[in-house]
Design a protein around this motif. Structure first.
Motif, PDB file in Angstrom:
ATOM      1  N   GLY A 106       0.533  -1.312  -0.308  1.00  0.00           N
ATOM      2  CA  GLY A 106      -0.307   0.099   0.117  1.00  0.00           C
ATOM      3  C   GLY A 106       1.355   0.618   0.228  1.00  0.00           C
ATOM      4  N   LEU A 107       2.077   1.012   1.142  1.00  0.00           N
ATOM      5  CA  LEU A 107       2.719   2.829   0.873  1.00  0.00           C
ATOM      6  C   LEU A 107       3.607   2.922  -0.280  1.00  0.00           C
ATOM      7  N   ALA A 108       4.335   1.559  -1.283  1.00  0.00           N
ATOM      8  CA  ALA A 108       4.521   1.066  -2.291  1.00  0.00           C
ATOM      9  C   ALA A 108       3.850   2.731  -3.065  1.00  0.00           C
ATOM     10  N   MET A 109       2.381   1.991  -3.525  1.00  0.00           N
ATOM     11  CA  MET A 109       1.870   2.286  -4.032  1.00  0.00           C
ATOM     12  C   MET A 109       1.340   3.314  -3.992  1.00  0.00           C
ATOM     13  N   CYS A 110       0.926   4.230  -2.690  1.00  0.00           N
ATOM     14  CA  CYS A 110       0.736   5.685  -2.751  1.00  0.00           C
ATOM     15  C   CYS A 110       2.209   6.317  -2.687  1.00  0.00           C
ATOM     16  N   GLY A 111       3.127   5.924  -3.161  1.00  0.00           N
ATOM     17  CA  GLY A 111       4.479   6.779  -3.165  1.00  0.00           C
ATOM     18  C   GLY A 111       4.464   6.817  -4.718  1.00  0.00           C
ATOM     19  N   VAL A 112       4.083   5.890  -5.288  1.00  0.00           N
ATOM     20  CA  VAL A 112       4.375   5.481  -7.057  1.00  0.00           C
ATOM     21  C   VAL A 112       3.018   6.505  -8.155  1.00  0.00           C
ATOM     22  N   GLY A 113       2.019   6.725  -6.727  1.00  0.00           N
ATOM     23  CA  GLY A 113       1.128   7.019  -6.747  1.00  0.00           C
ATOM     24  C   GLY A 113       1.561   8.751  -7.099  1.00  0.00           C
ATOM     25  N   ALA A 114       1.468   9.314  -5.694  1.00  0.00           N
ATOM     26  CA  ALA A 114       1.778  10.814  -5.511  1.00  0.00           C
ATOM     27  C   ALA A 114       3.098  10.746  -6.474  1.00  0.00           C
ATOM     28  N   LEU A 115       3.931  10.491  -6.797  1.00  0.00           N
ATOM     29  CA  LEU A 115       5.053  11.372  -7.222  1.00  0.00           C
ATOM     30  C   LEU A 115       4.506  10.679  -9.246  1.00  0.00           C
ATOM     31  N   TYR A 116       4.577  10.232  -9.145  1.00  0.00           N
ATOM     32  CA  TYR A 116       3.387  10.297 -10.991  1.00  0.00           C
ATOM     33  C   TYR A 116       2.540  11.030 -10.944  1.00  0.00           C
ATOM     34  N   GLY A 117       1.376  11.135  -9.769  1.00  0.00           N
ATOM     35  CA  GLY A 117       0.838  12.797 -10.244  1.00  0.00           C
ATOM     36  C   GLY A 117       1.561  13.680  -9.911  1.00  0.00           C
ATOM     37  N   ILE A 118       2.595  14.470  -9.096  1.00  0.00           N
ATOM     38  CA  ILE A 118       3.611  15.533  -8.569  1.00  0.00           C
ATOM     39  C   ILE A 118       4.746  15.780 -10.854  1.00  0.00           C
ATOM     40  N   LEU A 119       4.652  14.849 -10.834  1.00  0.00           N
ATOM     41  CA  LEU A 119       5.605  14.745 -11.828  1.00  0.00           C
ATOM     42  C   LEU A 119       3.902  14.954 -13.064  1.00  0.00           C
ATOM     43  N   ARG A 120       3.268  14.556 -13.395  1.00  0.00           N
ATOM     44  CA  ARG A 120       2.300  14.876 -14.277  1.00  0.00           C
ATOM     45  C   ARG A 120       1.535  16.494 -13.926  1.00  0.00           C
ATOM     46  N   ALA A 121       1.727  16.831 -12.618  1.00  0.00           N
ATOM     47  CA  ALA A 121       0.667  17.800 -12.457  1.00  0.00           C
ATOM     48  C   ALA A 121       1.732  19.744 -13.363  1.00  0.00           C
ATOM     49  N   PHE A 122       3.132  19.092 -12.365  1.00  0.00           N
ATOM     50  CA  PHE A 122       3.924  19.885 -13.084  1.00  0.00           C
ATOM     51  C   PHE A 122       4.199  19.968 -14.681  1.00  0.00           C
ATOM     52  N   GLN A 123       3.619  19.471 -15.496  1.00  0.00           N
ATOM     53  CA  GLN A 123       4.120  19.266 -16.974  1.00  0.00           C
ATOM     54  C   GLN A 123       3.090  19.108 -17.298  1.00  0.00           C
ATOM     55  N   TRP A 124       2.299  19.397 -16.895  1.00  0.00           N
ATOM     56  CA  TRP A 124       0.743  19.339 -17.616  1.00  0.00           C
ATOM     57  C   TRP A 124       0.035  20.914 -17.036  1.00  0.00           C
ATOM     58  N   SER A 125       0.493  20.792 -16.045  1.00  0.00           N
ATOM     59  CA  SER A 125      -0.634  22.869 -15.035  1.00  0.00           C
ATOM     60  C   SER A 125      -2.233  21.942 -14.919  1.00  0.00           C
TER      61      SER A 125
END
Length: 301
Positions: A239-258
């Motif tokens: 669960g922690l690994a999945m939350c970490g991957v989701g958060a990292l992916y979300g932050i990167l995409r948020a900065f990329q797409w705004s």
């Protein structure tokens, strides 16, 4: 523990080529007649050859027959239930084990009052080259899960106090994998155990183990036992690994797409959080089961 009785459990399935010599080695000198504290039990697991007929020639040996083949684990469980010993030792019917190693294991258990003892196959032991790769994968996976270096997790020669192994019979698989499961059970429940070095010979006859099928089945059994006794070790970390991957992916995409957090990232975080919650719930249930076990088996009224 010096006066403890010992039951040697030998599961046998189509072992007519080896079982006679195995029993001759074990009964040579009338050891079972001279020692009332030792019994040998052969469980004929629905053999279609002359295994049972050969065993009947040895009056010192108890023979128990399964009408059909149920599997290695089922034969082990039948032998344990029918045994009379305070100590129960598993021994293979294919000629791989040596009597001197068996007696060494029994002596160590009695002298040190061990809850269990596992025979560790040394470098001079025979090893099937076709199984080396599969065993290395299983060993690496098991060491990663339990975070402890295991020298020999599925050795077929091992001993237990009767009072220790009996409560867990329902957890042992009927087919292949009983050795691995008992290794995990003893570690998870923190029983006092030991090891003895043994030498394994080349087996007589053909093995009934199917490497790929039984390998995947063993991995499944390992996960079941870990989730049963330490669910947060698997579910929590996943669960922690999945939350970490989701958060990292979300932050990167948020900065990329705004334009906010993507749906996939949200799904990963939510699913990871659900796994953690399920792990916490499972952990509570596991603790309740352990308390009930201690109440009924360790500290009975």
């Amino acid at each position: 523990m010096q006066s403890s009785t010992v039951s040697v459990i030998i599961p046998a399935y189509n072992e007519e080529a080896a079982i006679g010599n195995v029993l001759r080695e074990l009964t040579r000198g009338g050891i079972t007649e001279k020692n009332d504290n030792l019994e040998i039990i052969v469980i004929n697991d629905g053999s279609s050859d002359h295994t049972a007929d050969i065993v009947k020639e040895f009056s010192q040996v108890r023979l128990i027959n399964h009408r059909k083949n149920k599997g290695y684990g089922a034969a082990i469980k039948t032998g344990i239930r029918e045994s009379r010993g305070d100590l129960i030792v598993w021994y293979d019917a294919d000629g791989q084990h040596r009597p001197e190693d068996l007696y060494k294991l029994i002596a160590k258990m009695q002298e040190e009052d061990l809850d269990y003892c596992i025979g560790i196959r040394g470098g001079d032991s025979y090893e099937d080259r076709n199984r080396r790769f599969g065993k290395k994968i299983l060993k690496s996976f098991l060491n990663f899960v339990v975070k402890e270096e295991l020298k020999d997790f599925n050795s077929g020669m091992r001993g237990f106090k009767r009072s220790v192994i009996m409560p867990y019979l329902s957890l042992l698989p009927d087919a292949f994998g009983a050795s691995t499961v008992t290794t995990l059970l003893m570690l998870e429940q923190e029983y006092y155990g030991g090891e003895v070095d043994i030498t394994v010979r080349k087996r007589t006859g053909k093995s009934s183990v199917r490497q790929i099928r039984d390998g995947f089945r063993t991995i499944g059994l390992i996960l079941q036992i870990i989730v049963l006794f330490q669910p947060m070790r698997i579910l929590g970390k996943a669960g922690l690994a999945m939350c970490g991957v989701g958060a990292l992916y979300g932050i990167l995409r948020a900065f990329q797409w705004s334009n906010g957090v993507p749906i996939l990232a949200s799904i990963l975080i939510i699913f990871g959080f659900q796994l953690i919650c399920f792990g916490v719930l499972s952990d509570q249930i596991s603790k309740m089961r352990k308390q009930e076990y201690e109440k009924n088996f360790i500290y009975p009224k």
